[in-house]
Design a protein around this motif. Sequence first.
Motif, PDB file in Angstrom:
ATOM      1  N   LEU A  32       0.825  -1.212   0.000  1.00 44.29           N
ATOM      2  CA  LEU A  32       0.000   0.000   0.000  1.00 44.29           C
ATOM      3  C   LEU A  32       0.855   1.257   0.000  1.00 44.29           C
ATOM      4  O   LEU A  32       0.522   2.248  -0.659  1.00 44.29           O
ATOM      5  CB  LEU A  32      -0.956  -0.010   1.195  1.00 44.29           C
ATOM      6  CG  LEU A  32      -2.082  -1.037   1.088  1.00 44.29           C
ATOM      7  CD1 LEU A  32      -2.832  -1.153   2.403  1.00 44.29           C
ATOM      8  CD2 LEU A  32      -3.027  -0.686  -0.057  1.00 44.29           C
ATOM      9  N   ILE A  35       2.091   1.661  -3.587  1.00 40.94           N
ATOM     10  CA  ILE A  35       1.003   2.073  -4.468  1.00 40.94           C
ATOM     11  C   ILE A  35       0.705   3.556  -4.256  1.00 40.94           C
ATOM     12  O   ILE A  35       0.508   4.310  -5.212  1.00 40.94           O
ATOM     13  CB  ILE A  35      -0.253   1.206  -4.245  1.00 40.94           C
ATOM     14  CG1 ILE A  35      -0.022  -0.210  -4.793  1.00 40.94           C
ATOM     15  CG2 ILE A  35      -1.482   1.841  -4.902  1.00 40.94           C
ATOM     16  CD1 ILE A  35      -1.127  -1.201  -4.481  1.00 40.94           C
ATOM     17  N   GLY A  36       0.695   3.981  -2.993  1.00 35.74           N
ATOM     18  CA  GLY A  36       0.468   5.399  -2.696  1.00 35.74           C
ATOM     19  C   GLY A  36       1.536   6.293  -3.302  1.00 35.74           C
ATOM     20  O   GLY A  36       1.240   7.350  -3.874  1.00 35.74           O
ATOM     21  N   LYS A  39       0.915   6.468  -7.035  1.00 35.95           N
ATOM     22  CA  LYS A  39      -0.178   7.385  -7.349  1.00 35.95           C
ATOM     23  C   LYS A  39       0.305   8.830  -7.327  1.00 35.95           C
ATOM     24  O   LYS A  39      -0.007   9.612  -8.224  1.00 35.95           O
ATOM     25  CB  LYS A  39      -1.333   7.198  -6.351  1.00 35.95           C
ATOM     26  CG  LYS A  39      -2.149   5.967  -6.616  1.00 35.95           C
ATOM     27  CD  LYS A  39      -3.151   5.641  -5.545  1.00 35.95           C
ATOM     28  CE  LYS A  39      -3.937   6.775  -5.001  1.00 35.95           C
ATOM     29  NZ  LYS A  39      -4.897   6.366  -3.943  1.00 35.95           N
ATOM     30  N   LYS A 102      -5.831   2.483  -8.386  1.00 35.14           N
ATOM     31  CA  LYS A 102      -6.823   2.558  -7.309  1.00 35.14           C
ATOM     32  C   LYS A 102      -7.556   1.226  -7.137  1.00 35.14           C
ATOM     33  O   LYS A 102      -7.882   0.839  -6.020  1.00 35.14           O
ATOM     34  CB  LYS A 102      -7.820   3.685  -7.574  1.00 35.14           C
ATOM     35  CG  LYS A 102      -7.225   5.062  -7.355  1.00 35.14           C
ATOM     36  CD  LYS A 102      -8.210   6.161  -7.666  1.00 35.14           C
ATOM     37  CE  LYS A 102      -7.536   7.519  -7.509  1.00 35.14           C
ATOM     38  NZ  LYS A 102      -8.417   8.622  -7.888  1.00 35.14           N
ATOM     39  N   GLU A 105      -5.193  -0.999  -5.320  1.00 35.15           N
ATOM     40  CA  GLU A 105      -5.109  -0.516  -3.942  1.00 35.15           C
ATOM     41  C   GLU A 105      -6.327  -0.942  -3.130  1.00 35.15           C
ATOM     42  O   GLU A 105      -6.199  -1.372  -1.981  1.00 35.15           O
ATOM     43  CB  GLU A 105      -4.991   1.008  -3.943  1.00 35.15           C
ATOM     44  CG  GLU A 105      -4.888   1.630  -2.569  1.00 35.15           C
ATOM     45  CD  GLU A 105      -4.822   3.133  -2.634  1.00 35.15           C
ATOM     46  OE1 GLU A 105      -3.971   3.707  -1.950  1.00 35.15           O
ATOM     47  OE2 GLU A 105      -5.621   3.748  -3.386  1.00 35.15           O
TER      48      GLU A 105
END
Length: 133
Positions: A32, A35-36, A39, A102, A105
């Motif tokens: 996570l 992934i953040g 993004k 997303k 995620e």
Amino acid sequence: MSLHNPYQTYQDNSVFTATPGELTLMLYNGCLKYIGLAKQSIQEKDIEKKHVNISKAQNIINELMVTLNMDYQISKEMRLLYDFINRKLIEANVKNDDLALKEAEGLVIEFRDTWKEVIRLNRAKQFKNGGIA
């Protein structure tokens, strides 16, 4: 002379003393995190940083896949879901697709939250039975 880094020592000790369940939770949290960061990199149009972070998230998903015990039906189902997440990460990486990121995620968050609950319930059960939680 090397400098002692207390944060790194803490991190190392956290990994070395974690239960298998806690290690899995750490993997979900790490995924996570990356992934953040990916993004954020897409928004900043930093393609190299996006690629690096998505690759790290993919490595974690691959690690989760190879550690599944395929003797159980649930593992076969989890493998399909991990494969889906991996494909979404690839799509996000190739197309700079924030929506694909997303989607990946969202699934990882669900897995992480479920895993946290499993750990909590297991600890409560051990405590109730007089074991060390």
